[in-house]
Design an enzyme around this catalytic site. Sequence first.
Site, PDB file in Angstrom:
ATOM      1  N   HIS A   1      -0.084 -18.732  47.472  1.00 27.94           N
ATOM      2  CA  HIS A   1      -0.490 -17.673  46.545  1.00 27.94           C
ATOM      3  C   HIS A   1      -1.366 -18.190  45.417  1.00 27.94           C
ATOM      4  O   HIS A   1      -1.780 -17.411  44.561  1.00 27.94           O
ATOM      5  CB  HIS A   1       0.712 -16.903  45.996  1.00 27.94           C
ATOM      6  CG  HIS A   1       1.822 -17.769  45.514  1.00 27.94           C
ATOM      7  ND1 HIS A   1       1.824 -18.353  44.289  1.00 27.94           N
ATOM      8  CD2 HIS A   1       2.961 -18.165  46.125  1.00 27.94           C
ATOM      9  CE1 HIS A   1       2.932 -19.058  44.142  1.00 27.94           C
ATOM     10  NE2 HIS A   1       3.636 -18.974  45.242  1.00 27.94           N
TER      11      HIS A   1
ATOM     12  N   HIS B   1      -5.385 -20.810  34.666  1.00 30.63           N
ATOM     13  CA  HIS B   1      -4.258 -20.903  33.745  1.00 30.63           C
ATOM     14  C   HIS B   1      -3.845 -22.363  33.581  1.00 30.63           C
ATOM     15  O   HIS B   1      -3.531 -23.033  34.567  1.00 30.63           O
ATOM     16  CB  HIS B   1      -3.061 -20.100  34.285  1.00 30.63           C
ATOM     17  CG  HIS B   1      -3.309 -18.629  34.322  1.00 30.63           C
ATOM     18  ND1 HIS B   1      -2.599 -17.763  35.142  1.00 30.63           N
ATOM     19  CD2 HIS B   1      -4.192 -17.854  33.638  1.00 30.63           C
ATOM     20  CE1 HIS B   1      -3.044 -16.525  34.954  1.00 30.63           C
ATOM     21  NE2 HIS B   1      -4.005 -16.565  34.049  1.00 30.63           N
TER      22      HIS B   1
ATOM     23  N   THR C   1       3.773 -14.255  37.941  1.00 30.47           N
ATOM     24  CA  THR C   1       4.354 -14.361  39.281  1.00 30.47           C
ATOM     25  C   THR C   1       5.870 -14.316  39.137  1.00 30.47           C
ATOM     26  O   THR C   1       6.398 -14.632  38.068  1.00 30.47           O
ATOM     27  CB  THR C   1       3.968 -15.689  39.960  1.00 30.47           C
ATOM     28  OG1 THR C   1       4.398 -16.782  39.129  1.00 30.47           O
ATOM     29  CG2 THR C   1       2.462 -15.791  40.182  1.00 30.47           C
TER      30      THR C   1
END
Length: 300
Positions: free
Chosen positions: A72, A135, A219
């Site tokens: 992901h 990030h 997430t």
Amino acid sequence: SFRSISGDCHRFGYTQAEQRRWAKKHGYCAGKYQSPIAINSRKAIHLTMPALELVGYHNLLPGPILIHNNGHSVSLTIPKPSKAQVDMGVEHPYIFGGKLKNQYELEGLHFHWGDKNNRGAEHVLNDIRYPMEMHIIHRNRKYKDVAEALKYGDGLTVLGFFYQIHEYDSPDLATIVKNLSPVSDFDRTYSLNFTFSLSSLISTVSTERFYTYKGSLTTPPCSEAVTWILFPDPLPVSVAQMNKFRQLSNGIEGSVLVDNYRALQPLGNRRVFVRKVNERNTHLNTIDKNLHYNKWDWLY
């Protein structure tokens, strides 16, 4: 470990239906202080606060740096310096300043990107959704590890950087892009045979001005432990470089890893602050600035 932040410990999907299921498995995902959000510069509260200090960002990172396709995202894990390195004066990067009350040390970084150039970033700035967002995750030094930090509202700080399509390849991003092919398959990890500095990834961006708000991991488990710091100036990326990210496998037969961004979350009664920048004197944190800063706390 960084695995727990990026959710490597379990699989989850990004379709609308799959994102709705996150909250059934992880209660925080239905919380009131979730991320990402849409930021509107006209509604942000201009606040005088200290500059953000990025300590050790110019130093070469201790290796080996691991790049991992977790299905992901693509994450980079940076090891802490050894005792011998520490004795030689090698310092693990950390940050302080802005509205942060503590020092936060580097844990790792990862990316979110889209299948097309009109989407991919998680945060939206003035109705613009950029094609990619990076990030850089930092943990509050008062907590021993990420697992502990996730239990507290001041546990993590994430620096968010946007990418905008440019005609030419970005040399800053080339170091990472050229090492994506060894992790094209799901759950592949590759040890980089070189190192770089964090500042080399963000060399074209001014960190003087930024938006900041209280939010969550984007997430699962969506822990509401994150102070977000987002920089409005986008970094460059070429279409060719974006396409390298879009060729990674997400572990599902014949499927590629794209559109790995979470739906926008309601701001609710949170405030978004933007740092006031004095053009003539951006670096001096005067007593007056600190007085202003101490009067403010997070307003919910």
